[in-house]
Design a protein around this motif. Structure first.
Motif, PDB file in Angstrom:
ATOM      1  N   PRO A  95      47.613  41.075  37.763  1.00 41.34           N
ATOM      2  CA  PRO A  95      46.543  42.066  37.954  1.00 41.34           C
ATOM      3  C   PRO A  95      45.310  41.804  37.082  1.00 41.34           C
ATOM      4  N   GLN A  96      45.526  41.300  35.875  1.00 39.73           N
ATOM      5  CA  GLN A  96      44.387  41.020  34.996  1.00 39.73           C
ATOM      6  C   GLN A  96      43.522  39.907  35.569  1.00 39.73           C
ATOM      7  N   PHE A  97      44.172  38.857  36.094  1.00 35.63           N
ATOM      8  CA  PHE A  97      43.417  37.765  36.714  1.00 35.63           C
ATOM      9  C   PHE A  97      42.641  38.286  37.920  1.00 35.63           C
ATOM     10  N   LYS A  98      43.289  39.097  38.753  1.00 30.47           N
ATOM     11  CA  LYS A  98      42.619  39.648  39.925  1.00 30.47           C
ATOM     12  C   LYS A  98      41.404  40.476  39.529  1.00 30.47           C
ATOM     13  N   GLN A  99      41.572  41.283  38.501  1.00 27.28           N
ATOM     14  CA  GLN A  99      40.465  42.123  38.032  1.00 27.28           C
ATOM     15  C   GLN A  99      39.297  41.271  37.545  1.00 27.28           C
ATOM     16  N   GLN A 100      39.613  40.219  36.807  1.00 28.68           N
ATOM     17  CA  GLN A 100      38.565  39.343  36.288  1.00 28.68           C
ATOM     18  C   GLN A 100      37.893  38.563  37.416  1.00 28.68           C
ATOM     19  N   ALA A 101      38.667  38.141  38.417  1.00 33.49           N
ATOM     20  CA  ALA A 101      38.098  37.433  39.566  1.00 33.49           C
ATOM     21  C   ALA A 101      37.176  38.362  40.356  1.00 33.49           C
ATOM     22  N   ASP A 102      37.597  39.610  40.534  1.00 38.02           N
ATOM     23  CA  ASP A 102      36.755  40.595  41.226  1.00 38.02           C
ATOM     24  C   ASP A 102      35.447  40.809  40.473  1.00 38.02           C
ATOM     25  N   ALA A 103      35.526  40.827  39.146  1.00 39.36           N
ATOM     26  CA  ALA A 103      34.336  41.058  38.322  1.00 39.36           C
ATOM     27  C   ALA A 103      33.314  39.939  38.481  1.00 39.36           C
ATOM     28  N   MET A 104      33.784  38.729  38.811  1.00 40.87           N
ATOM     29  CA  MET A 104      32.843  37.625  39.039  1.00 40.87           C
ATOM     30  C   MET A 104      32.620  37.392  40.537  1.00 40.87           C
ATOM     31  N   PHE A 105      33.093  38.351  41.358  1.00 36.36           N
ATOM     32  CA  PHE A 105      32.874  38.339  42.808  1.00 36.36           C
ATOM     33  C   PHE A 105      33.469  37.100  43.477  1.00 36.36           C
ATOM     34  N   ALA A 106      34.667  36.723  43.042  1.00 40.30           N
ATOM     35  CA  ALA A 106      35.380  35.603  43.668  1.00 40.30           C
ATOM     36  C   ALA A 106      36.372  36.180  44.680  1.00 40.30           C
ATOM     37  N   PRO A 107      36.133  36.007  45.982  1.00 39.84           N
ATOM     38  CA  PRO A 107      37.023  36.579  47.004  1.00 39.84           C
ATOM     39  C   PRO A 107      38.339  35.800  47.074  1.00 39.84           C
ATOM     40  N   LEU A 108      39.375  36.327  46.449  1.00 37.81           N
ATOM     41  CA  LEU A 108      40.649  35.619  46.372  1.00 37.81           C
ATOM     42  C   LEU A 108      41.372  35.617  47.722  1.00 37.81           C
ATOM     43  N   ARG A 109      41.945  34.484  48.042  1.00 37.09           N
ATOM     44  CA  ARG A 109      42.838  34.366  49.202  1.00 37.09           C
ATOM     45  C   ARG A 109      43.853  33.278  48.866  1.00 37.09           C
ATOM     46  N   TYR A 110      44.991  33.686  48.348  1.00 33.19           N
ATOM     47  CA  TYR A 110      45.991  32.701  47.926  1.00 33.19           C
ATOM     48  C   TYR A 110      46.731  32.135  49.133  1.00 33.19           C
ATOM     49  N   LEU A 111      46.858  30.815  49.132  1.00 30.59           N
ATOM     50  CA  LEU A 111      47.678  30.120  50.132  1.00 30.59           C
ATOM     51  C   LEU A 111      48.614  29.184  49.388  1.00 30.59           C
ATOM     52  N   ASP A 112      49.913  29.256  49.684  1.00 30.68           N
ATOM     53  CA  ASP A 112      50.837  28.310  49.052  1.00 30.68           C
ATOM     54  C   ASP A 112      50.612  26.927  49.654  1.00 30.68           C
ATOM     55  N   PRO A 113      51.205  25.873  49.076  1.00 33.33           N
ATOM     56  CA  PRO A 113      50.898  24.516  49.544  1.00 33.33           C
ATOM     57  C   PRO A 113      51.083  24.290  51.042  1.00 33.33           C
ATOM     58  N   ALA A 114      52.133  24.849  51.628  1.00 33.06           N
ATOM     59  CA  ALA A 114      52.374  24.634  53.062  1.00 33.06           C
ATOM     60  C   ALA A 114      51.302  25.324  53.906  1.00 33.06           C
TER      61      ALA A 114
END
Length: 335
Positions: free
Chosen positions: A291-310
């Protein structure tokens, strides 16, 4: 033949020395073995970013590095290797030793389009994929003082002044460059392309009024706005309005069927030892779920979309097929 006392003493000395040397070698052998078998990582890890400092990839890379350091217990040093639309950094990552001490960000569409338009030493299959982090839609932005305030007014001005509208991008074959070409085709206007080494340079050129349009991804533009850069959106290229920018209309809403975004993920040279690969994949997945990483990413306006290797590999394969088809219809390489 009888040996003399002196001979016996010399022989005894030689034997004692040999025993002493053997003992030292025996004592050192476990130390050498332990050093050889030292668990990964036991020295700093280099993280290559194929674009200049200050862009969206650079910002998320530095945030990710801090979190991965905690998970892996090793220092991570971000190295910017900008140039040639990302090709310099991508090539350096591909040719690095596959020992886990070099990782880096790979960006679409550049990673997919560059090998289509010219001969390269890499393709997306040159890497062991660790996982995708960001999916950032493209956008057109202008200086806050510009009289252009929509795609409609941009078209009106560009038609009245063919070639006068300059568009700054992160290089030939980037999502920004392709968006410009698609927009030219859809609207019937002619604009002039200006390539830079990263979104930070595009921002600088835009604020310095050296270019008319800054083709900057949504997350990057929002971060620049927050930092005080006086720019405004003309539209964004997502399939729907971005969660981080709900007031910015899409190109489709304004009558132009253009959808382009930049995936930004982590990879390593092909051939990682399987235990190292698994450890990297697990560490990235854990960071993205934090959650801390997500909060920090949101603060820098980085739209997260995690995809595993496959899932990441499947997305890259689909993207490559689409860009190969686009190349047949509309080659984007500049003369």
């Amino acid at each position: 033949m009888h040996s003399t006392p002196d001979f016996r003493r010399r022989r005894l000395s030689v034997l004692l020395a040999a025993c002493s040397l053997a003992g030292m070698v025996g004592a050192l052998a476990p130390v050498a073995a332990r050093a050889e078998a030292a668990p990964w990582p036991n020295r700093p890890i280099e993280m290559i970013v194929a674009y200049a400092p200050g862009g969206g990839t650079d910002l998320i890379a530095r945030l990710l590095a801090r979190h991965l350091e905690k998970e892996l217990g090793a220092t991570i040093v971000v190295q910017n290797k900008p140039g040639a639309g990302g090709a310099i950094g991508f090539a350096e990552l591909a040719r690095a030793a596959p020992d886990g001490y070099t990782v880096g960000f790979i960006n679409t569409p550049n990673l997919l389009t560059i090998p289509i338009e010219r001969k390269t030493t890499f393709t997306w299959k040159s890497y062991d994929l660790i996982g995708n982090l960001v999916d950032d839609p493209g956008a057109f932005t202008v200086s806050q003082s510009s009289n252009i305030d929509s795609l409609a007014t941009l078209v009106k001005y560009a038609k009245a002044n063919p070639g006068a509208v300059t568009v700054g991008t992160t290089g030939v074959g980037s999502d920004d460059h392709l968006a410009m070409l698609l927009f030219e085709k859809a609207s019937g206007v002619k604009m002039t392309h200006v390539g830079y080494k990263g979104a930070g340079e595009v921002r600088g050129a835009l604020t310095g009024q050296q270019i008319t349009i800054g083709a900057i991804n949504v997350g990057e533009a929002l971060a620049y706005q927050k930092g005080g850069t006086p720019l405004k959106f003309l539209g964004q290229m997502g399939a729907a309005r971005a969660v981080l920018a709900p007031n910015v209309s899409t190109f489709r809403e304004q009558g132009y069927n253009i959808e382009l975004a930049s995936l930004r993920g982590l990879a390593a040279p092909k051939g990682l030892p399987e235990p190292v690969r698994k450890k990297l994949v697990a560490a990235l997945a854990k960071v993205v779920a934090d959650p801390q990483f997500k909060q920090q990413a949101d603060a820098m306006f980085a739209p997260l979309r995690y995809l595993d290797p496959a899932a990441y590999a499947a997305e890259l394969e689909r993207g490559e097929a689409g860009f190969r088809q686009l190349w047949k219809e509309m080659p984007w390489q500049e003369k």
